[in-house]
Motif scaffolding. Sequence first.
Motif: not given
Length: 158
Positions: A4, A7-8, A10-11, A13-15, A20
Amino acid sequence: MENHTAILIQELKKLLNGGTAHVGFAAAVSGIPFELLGERPYGLPYSIWQLVSHIRIAQWDMLEFSKDGSDQSLQWPDEYWPKETAPASEKDWQNALEEIDKDLKAFITLLDDRDWFETIPNGEGQTILREALQLADHNAYHIAEIVVIRRLLNNWKN
């Protein structure tokens, strides 16, 4: 739980990198003719140059604070906004874009290197997670303004 966290990360970093749910910074500033950087159409208070400079300055400040809390905050609003409406040269423009990219990458590195929930020393309860969310929110807000100005100047692809 470790999965988890990955995943957080990675999210987040995308943000921070944008793109996105909305246009990212690189796309928002790509291909703008130099002569449009200082334009303030329809009486808007800021030019694209001023918005980019503000993003650069505020992002740098958040990065420096997040490192260890020892940086001295700039004077709001004067030191966060440039007075010049346009860059003096294309080299100044390119330098600003490079600094934004470099500082964003450095901030993203903090996500891998630090405990996100630990309070930043010398702060008032801020954490790396809070600063990451604030940075993403701040940049997205001003990136949208850049896109609006480009639309008003008939310099946007859509």
